[in-house]
Write a protein that holds these residues in place. Structure first.
Motif, PDB file in Angstrom:
ATOM      1  N   GLU A  24       0.842  -1.209   0.000  1.00 19.27           N
ATOM      2  CA  GLU A  24       0.000   0.000   0.000  1.00 19.27           C
ATOM      3  C   GLU A  24       0.870   1.248   0.000  1.00 19.27           C
ATOM      4  OE1 GLU A  24      -2.752  -0.212   3.273  1.00 19.27           O
ATOM      5  OE2 GLU A  24      -3.757  -1.968   2.427  1.00 19.27           O
ATOM      6  N   GLU A  25       2.023   1.170   0.662  1.00 17.23           N
ATOM      7  CA  GLU A  25       2.957   2.298   0.712  1.00 17.23           C
ATOM      8  C   GLU A  25       3.801   2.400  -0.555  1.00 17.23           C
ATOM      9  OE1 GLU A  25       5.255   1.780   4.263  1.00 17.23           O
ATOM     10  OE2 GLU A  25       3.490   1.861   5.553  1.00 17.23           O
ATOM     11  N   ALA A  26       3.771   1.368  -1.381  1.00 14.35           N
ATOM     12  CA  ALA A  26       4.629   1.298  -2.560  1.00 14.35           C
ATOM     13  C   ALA A  26       3.967   1.867  -3.810  1.00 14.35           C
ATOM     14  CB  ALA A  26       5.047  -0.150  -2.798  1.00 14.35           C
ATOM     15  N   THR A  27       3.007   2.760  -3.645  1.00 17.40           N
ATOM     16  CA  THR A  27       2.304   3.302  -4.803  1.00 17.40           C
ATOM     17  C   THR A  27       3.025   4.486  -5.431  1.00 17.40           C
ATOM     18  OG1 THR A  27       0.921   4.670  -3.372  1.00 17.40           O
ATOM     19  CG2 THR A  27       0.041   2.494  -4.009  1.00 17.40           C
ATOM     20  N   PRO A  61      16.321   2.367  -5.063  1.00 16.53           N
ATOM     21  CA  PRO A  61      14.887   2.258  -4.761  1.00 16.53           C
ATOM     22  C   PRO A  61      14.527   2.952  -3.443  1.00 16.53           C
ATOM     23  CG  PRO A  61      15.764   0.141  -5.460  1.00 16.53           C
ATOM     24  CD  PRO A  61      16.943   1.054  -5.263  1.00 16.53           C
ATOM     25  N   ASP A  62      13.300   3.431  -3.384  1.00 14.92           N
ATOM     26  CA  ASP A  62      12.818   4.113  -2.179  1.00 14.92           C
ATOM     27  C   ASP A  62      12.522   3.132  -1.057  1.00 14.92           C
ATOM     28  OD1 ASP A  62      12.510   6.853  -3.406  1.00 14.92           O
ATOM     29  OD2 ASP A  62      11.248   5.660  -4.746  1.00 14.92           O
ATOM     30  N   ARG A  63      12.097   1.924  -1.426  1.00 12.56           N
ATOM     31  CA  ARG A  63      11.756   0.893  -0.444  1.00 12.56           C
ATOM     32  C   ARG A  63      12.433  -0.409  -0.806  1.00 12.56           C
ATOM     33  NH1 ARG A  63       8.155   4.205  -1.029  1.00 12.56           N
ATOM     34  NH2 ARG A  63       7.483   3.414  -3.039  1.00 12.56           N
ATOM     35  N   LEU A  64      12.886  -1.124   0.228  1.00  5.24           N
ATOM     36  CA  LEU A  64      13.530  -2.426   0.061  1.00  5.24           C
ATOM     37  C   LEU A  64      12.756  -3.433   0.903  1.00  5.24           C
ATOM     38  CD1 LEU A  64      17.226  -1.227   0.590  1.00  5.24           C
ATOM     39  CD2 LEU A  64      16.021  -1.534  -1.604  1.00  5.24           C
ATOM     40  N   GLU A 100       3.496  -0.449  -9.877  1.00 12.24           N
ATOM     41  CA  GLU A 100       3.414  -1.335 -11.041  1.00 12.24           C
ATOM     42  C   GLU A 100       4.718  -2.116 -11.197  1.00 12.24           C
ATOM     43  OE1 GLU A 100       0.714  -1.671 -13.092  1.00 12.24           O
ATOM     44  OE2 GLU A 100      -0.365  -0.281 -11.794  1.00 12.24           O
ATOM     45  N   LEU A 101       4.615  -3.396 -11.471  1.00 10.75           N
ATOM     46  CA  LEU A 101       5.795  -4.206 -11.718  1.00 10.75           C
ATOM     47  C   LEU A 101       6.426  -3.764 -13.041  1.00 10.75           C
ATOM     48  CD1 LEU A 101       7.516  -6.684 -10.838  1.00 10.75           C
ATOM     49  CD2 LEU A 101       6.036  -8.049 -12.321  1.00 10.75           C
ATOM     50  N   VAL A 102       7.708  -3.375 -12.988  1.00 11.18           N
ATOM     51  CA  VAL A 102       8.384  -2.898 -14.194  1.00 11.18           C
ATOM     52  C   VAL A 102       9.591  -3.754 -14.581  1.00 11.18           C
ATOM     53  CG1 VAL A 102       7.590  -0.508 -13.975  1.00 11.18           C
ATOM     54  CG2 VAL A 102       9.736  -1.209 -12.867  1.00 11.18           C
TER      55      VAL A 102
END
Length: 131
Positions: A24-27, A61-64, A100-102
């Motif tokens: 949810e935080e990974a948007t 990346p912002d999140r790991l 989104e998966l990139v």
């Protein structure tokens, strides 16, 4: 094996609820997800390759996030639901941009390579999708 990732800033997700909250935080921004595993491919290539990519990448990346396959079953299943059209693979690495998966690196693109090669591929994805 878990500490190899958590000590460099990965958040370990142990339950489906943990995965739901994290995703949810990974948007916004980039989120790197490692599906960790107990084997030589993980130990020799995946975890070291991720470490090298994060140490030397121009964009990070912002999140790991990480889940441990075969140990945290519920969390792993929930994480895999975010890329359900890709067959289960462990270890594997997923990069999300704005939810989104990139980019996805399955086991067959990890094993048989060295950590530096994997790190180069990850850095290229960070540069392509980072801001």
């Amino acid at each position: 094996m878990k500490e190899e990732l958590t000590e460099i800033g990965f958040t370990e997700l142990l339950s489906a609820d943990d995965v739901d909250r994290a995703m949810e935080e990974a948007t916004t921004g980039m989120t790197l997800v490692v599906i960790n595993y107990v084997d030589g491919c993980s130990a020799g290539m995946a975890r070291p390759g991720v470490r090298i990519a994060l140490d030397n990448g121009s964009k990070r990346p912002d999140r790991l996030l990480t889940v441990f396959a075969e140990q945290d079953l519920e969390a792993t299943a929930r994480m895999r639901s975010h890329f359900a059209d890709i067959p289960p693979s462990q270890p594997s690495i997923a990069l999300f941009k704005d939810g989104e998966l990139v980019h996805f690196v399955p086991r067959h693109r990890i094993e048989g390579r060295d950590a530096q090669s994997l790190a180069g591929d990850l850095r290229a994805a960070f540069d392509e999708f980072g801001q």
